[in-house]
Design an enzyme around this catalytic site. Structure first.
Site: not given
Ligand code: NAD
Ligand code: GLY
Length: 366
Positions: A122, A143, A185, A227, A237, A241, A245, A248, A252, A265
């Site tokens: 939990r 998130k 972003e 942010k 949100e 917030r 998006n 997005h 998405h 992304h």
């Molecule tokens: P990811 O985590 O898949 O990383 C992208 C690629 O880069 C992967 O292949 C990874 O192995 C590689 N990588 C990571 N760090 C590295 C480094 N230092 N050197 C070399 N390679 C490296 O993708 P991302 O773009 O970081 O994140 C995308 C995700 O984030 C999506 O799922 C999206 O929905 C999510 N997201 C979440 C929020 C939130 O608020 N929680 C906000 C924006 C995006």
């Molecule tokens: N990436 C959207 C949020 O954090 O709300």
């Protein structure tokens, strides 16, 4: 080293930004997380092969029980199967309620490991150690989620980390497409909140390769400050917030429609922002200079037209599943002017008409 404080109703914590921080993460964590019984580091294969030994070495200076769990690289890992496997790793290694999860990677690891932390027994503490540019966004704000084949980030929780340690020197191994993804972003943060910062980006980042050194650090700091300001006002949100998006709703839908991981992304969000600007001009009936945004996004290497095999009808169906939708009506974040956005209801007929017009525009110019 720069420290940005995040103040949400559920938790206050710092984002520490700097160079060469990995070797001291144990002490940084220990300062804010007392009495940790065990640490589980979650990383993807790529990040693990580059940096896991450094992280393990640092953590073992302070903690006796350090475990690791490696997931496949890429968006497909934000799945129920990988979520379950993380829980199995936590149980097998006897993590208890005082244990800690370290999410070491990009947004995929952060979202997945954060959701594991939110749900294991939990909820146990977790720390984000982001390794991608995109993670300046995903690691901050709490998130956490995994994907469902029917929709992106559909299963998750709001759950804040104890600390975010952002070692910018890790970004120099990131492939170009991932730098571009994260840059989307950063542009988003500027467009929704800060006209002057958008001007700075246009003046200082002519091409992706300009994102280095002080300019990279400044862009990241500004993105995180924006942010932080937004999530401080609205953690869960209920209002403002949703502005985060921007881009997005289509982004998405595209990711889900193309299959997770096919388009990054950030590329999907950039195309989504372009579409949102296209719609904004029509919705508010005022010029926003869509063509100059399109040229700028093209210069940065973002896709500027929809893949030809994607049908507007199917995209509309996916957009209606967006979490902002109410009573099956799409609500999109639209831009009134640079730095000012608003959530608006758009009817299916209008949206479909504008999706077709956007396809036509892309075909004409592409
Ligand atoms: P990811 O985590 O898949 O990383 C992208 C690629 O880069 C992967 O292949 C990874 O192995 C590689 N990588 C990571 N760090 C590295 C480094 N230092 N050197 C070399 N390679 C490296 O993708 P991302 O773009 O970081 O994140 C995308 C995700 O984030 C999506 O799922 C999206 O929905 C999510 N997201 C979440 C929020 C939130 O608020 N929680 C906000 C924006 C995006
Ligand atoms: N990436 C959207 C949020 O954090 O709300």
């Amino acid at each position: 080293m720069k420290r940005i404080h995040i103040a949400t109703p559920s938790k206050r914590y710092d984002v520490v930004i700097g160079n060469e921080l990995l070797h001291m993460i144990d002490r940084m964590i220990d300062r804010v997380c007392p009495h940790v019984t065990a640490v589980l580091v979650v990383a993807d294969e790529t990040v693990a092969s580059l940096y896991l030994s450094d992280v393990q070495h640092a953590l073992r200076q302070t903690y006796d029980r350090v475990y690791t769990h490696i997931i496949p690289s890429g968006e497909e890992a934000k799945s129920f199967e990988q979520f379950y496997a993380c829980h199995t790793a936590a149980l097998t290694n006897n993590l208890d309620r005082d244990s800690l999860i370290v999410a070491f990677g990009g947004g995929v690891v952060g979202d997945l490991a954060g959701f594991v932390a939110a749900t294991y027994m939990r909820g146990i503490r977790f720390v984000q150690v982001p390794t991608t540019l995109l993670a300046h966004d995903s690691a901050v704000g709490g998130k956490t989620a995994i994907n469902h084949p029917l929709g992106k980030n559909m299963i998750g929780a709001f759950y804040q980390p104890e600390l975010v340690i952002y070692d910018i020197s890790l970004l120099y191994t990131l492939p170009e497409r991932e730098m571009r993804s994260g840059f989307a972003e950063i542009i988003k943060h500027a467009l929704i909140y800060d006209r002057a910062f958008f001007g700075w980006l246009q003046a200082n980042i002519q091409k992706l390769a300009d994102l280095r050194g002080d300019r990279l650090q400044y862009a990241i700091q500004k993105g995180i400050e924006i942010k932080a300001a937004v999530v401080a006002q609205d953690e869960k949100e209920h209002g403002v917030r949703a502005h985060l998006n921007f881009g997005h709703t289509l982004g998405h839908a595209l990711e889900s429609e193309l299959g997770y991981g096919v388009m990054t992304h950030g590329d999907a969000v950039a195309l989504g922002m372009l579409f949102a600007i296209f719609v904004s001009e029509r919705f508010y009936k005022q010029p926003l200079f869509y063509s100059s945004f399109r040229a700028l996004f093209h210069r940065y290497g973002f896709p500027t037209s929809l893949p030809s095999h994607v049908s507007p009808e199917r995209l509309l169906a996916k957009m209606k599943k967006d979490k902002k939708s109410k009573e099956q009506t799409v609500r999109m974040v639209l831009m009134k002017e640079i730095g000012t956005v608003c959530v608006e209801r758009i009817s299916d007929d209008e949206l479909l008409q504008w999706l077709y017009a956007f396809v036509e525009e892309g075909g004409r110019q592409g």
